[in-house]
Design an enzyme around this catalytic site. Structure first.
Site, mmCIF file in Angstrom:
data_model
loop_
_atom_site.group_PDB
_atom_site.id
_atom_site.type_symbol
_atom_site.label_atom_id
_atom_site.label_comp_id
_atom_site.label_asym_id
_atom_site.label_seq_id
_atom_site.Cartn_x
_atom_site.Cartn_y
_atom_site.Cartn_z
ATOM 1 N N CYS A 138 0.835 -1.205 0.000
ATOM 2 C CA CYS A 138 0.000 0.000 0.000
ATOM 3 C C CYS A 138 0.869 1.255 0.000
ATOM 4 O O CYS A 138 1.465 1.606 1.025
ATOM 5 C CB CYS A 138 -0.901 -0.016 1.239
ATOM 6 S SG CYS A 138 -1.884 1.481 1.404
ATOM 7 N N CYS A 141 -0.414 4.126 2.281
ATOM 8 C CA CYS A 141 -0.184 3.882 3.713
ATOM 9 C C CYS A 141 1.285 4.088 4.071
ATOM 10 O O CYS A 141 1.598 4.630 5.126
ATOM 11 C CB CYS A 141 -0.554 2.453 4.106
ATOM 12 S SG CYS A 141 -2.026 1.808 3.344
ATOM 13 N N ASP A 142 2.199 3.611 3.219
ATOM 14 C CA ASP A 142 3.607 3.503 3.627
ATOM 15 C C ASP A 142 4.569 4.398 2.858
ATOM 16 O O ASP A 142 5.752 4.469 3.217
ATOM 17 C CB ASP A 142 4.071 2.034 3.457
ATOM 18 C CG ASP A 142 3.267 1.091 4.343
ATOM 19 O OD1 ASP A 142 2.818 1.533 5.407
ATOM 20 O OD2 ASP A 142 3.083 -0.075 3.951
#
Ligand code: NAP
Length: 311
Positions: A138, A141-142
């Site tokens: 992701c 997200c990261d």
């Protein structure tokens, strides 16, 4: 028909992505007593998409988070109930469908399965060990953890390219490792990736192993044409090698293809009367928000017709 208090509904929808939220919107506007069960965030895969440029109505694009919020708000406006829970079993009791979650049991006459799909694992040594320590599925997200880093993205489809393009906001350099010498992704993403100075390509190559100490330090790459294996230094590995349908809850109940996608006709009807499938969990040509939304509307309308015919 009973109401929510008795856990009995006319329609239950499994999954709150674009297909489920649209099915909920249509079913509740048809004044059907409707429950939507979601195990995570409303919006499904949309929630981890930075910008959505191919859903009509947003000429400048829209963030996945915003589109999820808007769809959820609209679906709830017409009275759809929602509950959070992990579906562990779906079974038939005569014509009734029984849905058991980790917390409760629900009954309905029509069930719409919109459980979507999740990212497939690469299944190589090191992948599990370094998950969250350099291995990610992701970018939204990261991505920020990889500011000024050198990373790799594995895959050649829309996910790999859209996520790679997003990651260039953070990273110093990014190499897309693809097993062929032609990309599967939509042409516009290919053009953007090719034109991006931060993106390099490693063609005809597969990742055989992910290595590191506390965090990822390298991937072992095999050239499928020459057979040569090399170690490629990297600080992160984002893996986008396709999707797996999330259809375990209805496995053995409705007909599926060999990959586990639910087989449904043009009206989203599955092999079991009163069970419908919509969105990414269904066997279909194109998995997009636009097609999931179309499926959701069709499935809810077909469920309404099914309920009318039974009266
Ligand atoms: P996908 O289209 O199935 O692409 C998967 C990619 O991973 C392919 O390039 C495939 O290579 C490669 N791959 C598969 N198994 C591999 C393995 N074991 N080792 C190395 N490479 C492997 O999956 P996706 O990109 O996740 O997209 C899924 C669906 O979502 C598609 O319908 C896509 O259009 C949609 N989507 C759309 C958008 C958008 O429109 N913005 C964004 C994301 C996803 P080959 O090409 O050789 O098969």
């Amino acid at each position: 028909m009973g109401g929510g208090k008795s856990n009995t509904y006319e329609v239950i929808i499994l999954g709150g992505g674009p297909a489920g939220l649209t099915a909920g919107l249509y079913a509740s506007r048809a004044r059907l007593n409707t429950l939507l069960i979601e195990n995570a965030l409303f919006g499904g895969q949309m929630t981890t998409t930075e910008t959505i440029d191919n859903y009509p109505g947003f000429p400048e694009g829209v963030t996945g988070e915003e589109l999820s919020r808007l769809m959820e708000e609209q679906a709830k406006r017409f009275g759809m109930e929602t509950v959070s829970g992990e579906v562990v079993e779906v079974k038939l009791e005569g014509d009734h469908k029984v849905v058991r979650t980790d917390e409760s049991t629900y009954h309905c006459e029509a069930l719409i399965v919109c459980t979507g799909a999740e990212y497939r694992k690469l299944e190589v040594p090191g992948e599990k060990k370094f998950a969250g320590k350099g291995v990610s599925y992701c970018a939204t997200c990261d991505g920020a953890f990889f500011t000024d880093s050198r990373i790799v993205v594995v895959g050649g489809g829309d996910s790999a390219l859209t996520e790679a393009l997003f990651l260039t906001k953070f990273v110093k350099e990014l190499t897309i490792i693809h097993r062929r010498d032609a990309l599967r992704a939509t042409k516009i993403y290919q053009e953007k990736a090719m034109a991006n100075p931060k993106i390099k390509f490693l063609w005809n190559s597969v990742v055989k192993e992910i290595k590191g100490d506390d965090v990822v330090r390298a991937v072992v790459v095999k050239n499928v044409k020459t057979g040569e294996t090399t170690e490629f230094e990297t600080e992160g590995a984002f893996l986008f090698v396709g999707l797996l349908p999330r259809t375990e809850s209805v496995r053995g109940l409705v007909q599926m293809d060999e990959a586990g996608y639910i087989i449904a006709n043009d009206n989203c009807e599955t092999s079991v009367k009163g069970i419908f499938a919509a969105g990414d969990c269904r066997k279909k040509l194109l998995r997009q928000i636009a097609t999931a939304v179309g499926d959701g509307a069709t499935a809810a309308f077909a469920a309404e017709k099914y309920l009318e015919e039974r009266e």
